[in-house]
Design a protein around this motif. Sequence first.
Motif, short mmCIF file in Angstrom:
data_model
loop_
_atom_site.label_atom_id
_atom_site.label_comp_id
_atom_site.label_asym_id
_atom_site.label_seq_id
_atom_site.Cartn_x
_atom_site.Cartn_y
_atom_site.Cartn_z
N HIS A 86 -19.89 100.24 -66.11
CA HIS A 86 -20.12 99.75 -64.77
C HIS A 86 -20.98 98.40 -64.76
N GLU A 87 -20.42 97.12 -64.58
CA GLU A 87 -21.19 96.06 -64.76
C GLU A 87 -22.29 95.71 -63.76
N LYS A 99 -30.78 88.52 -65.76
CA LYS A 99 -30.08 89.70 -65.15
C LYS A 99 -31.01 91.16 -65.53
N ILE A 100 -31.17 91.96 -64.91
CA ILE A 100 -31.91 93.24 -64.79
C ILE A 100 -31.21 94.07 -65.97
N VAL A 101 -31.92 94.52 -66.74
CA VAL A 101 -31.67 95.50 -67.99
C VAL A 101 -32.37 96.69 -67.83
N GLN A 102 -31.62 98.04 -68.02
CA GLN A 102 -32.27 99.20 -67.82
C GLN A 102 -32.18 99.84 -69.42
N PHE A 151 -23.37 92.52 -73.70
CA PHE A 151 -21.96 91.88 -74.23
C PHE A 151 -22.21 90.32 -74.14
N CYS A 152 -21.89 89.67 -75.17
CA CYS A 152 -21.67 88.08 -74.83
C CYS A 152 -19.90 88.13 -75.22
N ILE A 194 -24.06 92.74 -68.49
CA ILE A 194 -24.98 93.87 -68.61
C ILE A 194 -24.00 94.92 -68.10
N PHE A 195 -24.04 96.15 -68.83
CA PHE A 195 -23.32 97.47 -68.10
C PHE A 195 -24.06 98.50 -68.28
#
Length: 461
Positions: free
Chosen positions: A32-33, A75-78, A84-85, A111-112
């Motif tokens: 889920h992006e 972007k927020i990362v958890q 991914f690039c 980010i996913f």
Amino acid sequence: MEKYFEYKEINLPWLKMIPVNWDIRRNKQFLHECKKTVGDKSSEYTLLSLTLRGVVARDLSENKGKIPASFKAYKIVQPGDIAFCLFDMDETPRTVGLSKYKGMLTGAYNIFHIEGINAQYFYYYYLALDNVKALRPLYTGLRKTINVNTFLSQPMPFPPRAEQDQIVCFLDWKVSEINKLIGIRRKEIQELEELRENTILHTTTSGLDTSVPMKRTDNFWIGTIPEHWNVVQVRRVYSVILGKMLATEPADSSDTYEEYVCAKDVHFDGVDLSDLKQMWFSTSEKQQYKIEANDLLIVEGGAGAGNAALVEEPLDRDVYVQNSIHIVRPKSNRATTKFLAYWMRSMVKRNYMAFVCSVATIPHYTKDKVMSTVMPLPPENEQKEIVRYLDNECEKINNLITKKCSQIATLQELKNSLISDVVTGKIDVRNVTIPKYEHVDDIVDDDLENNEETETDREEA
């Protein structure tokens, strides 16, 4: 290791067969992006980078890499998110990472959140593809991008969940074992490099005859030297020529467009002539700035300030120097250029550039600073003896380092191959007992950790 008992065909460009008990699922069933950005709350998040070691936390106080003026678009990362690039993948050392952190990552990445699959298995699978750049068939356009929807629609092998977990446990164990061996080899290389630098320093300041009386010089960088040696500034025995300023247009019709060496081309292991730039030179400038045999080239500025390479043989073509390079030549037979090359190497390795240059911005080892550099000066015959000795000793050590580097490359290939074979079902690890082991992260050379140096460029492109 054993293979699975039975396989079935699938239709992927990079994978033709999987175990018969595995399924095929599409990425969109797990991913889920996440497009939420930090906005004005960047201070609440750790700055992250996707590097060859995966997703790592960055310390802004180290002032490494390019830092943007604002993090609002990051972007927020958890923890547990996949990054991914999806563009310019041939130019990016690592294009996939699994985050252990809550933080922020440049908008250049997708980010996913991931669920419904072991996230580490998913990561290992795409790491295996990334290691061989297997996603190239999905590129579109001049920028070689992968459309997000195309990526989400891609099928991938899906083992039963218990098998995914066993695959992850097995690979975590084996990868740690290999990383441990790589770490041992890297430490051995570090020790050999220290031996080489200590050998150079000792020999250029003490000579080869241990029986001669010594004297103190009161110079921090030199210490004690044989009593019959001298201490001089470089200007006493060498001439120094700073290269030509960049000329993008000819001054007159007689100027010619010629290759030149700049800072990126000069290293202690030699001059790299494989990718030279060109600019305009007049007839008199070509006489002044042409590289000749026995020239010592010294880098004037930047991170490589002081790096030096001796041109021991005539070049196969005419090449000149730009003003990021000094040409150093002996004034008489009192000085041997290669002795100075070894001395410059020793000085740089001992951080002389940080002492003599202002490092608040970009260090510049100017012509005057080069000429003012203090050096020991043995008699000419001893200089030549020292050079021959150091050539021989350094060659031995360099050969050992090359062997260790080759062993590391072999271990890295083994690791990549093992990951690929396990996540694609080429070998069966279901019944392997996992022992207790020490977890060891990937170890990567600092000069390969260049993702974080270019992230801002990618974001702004």
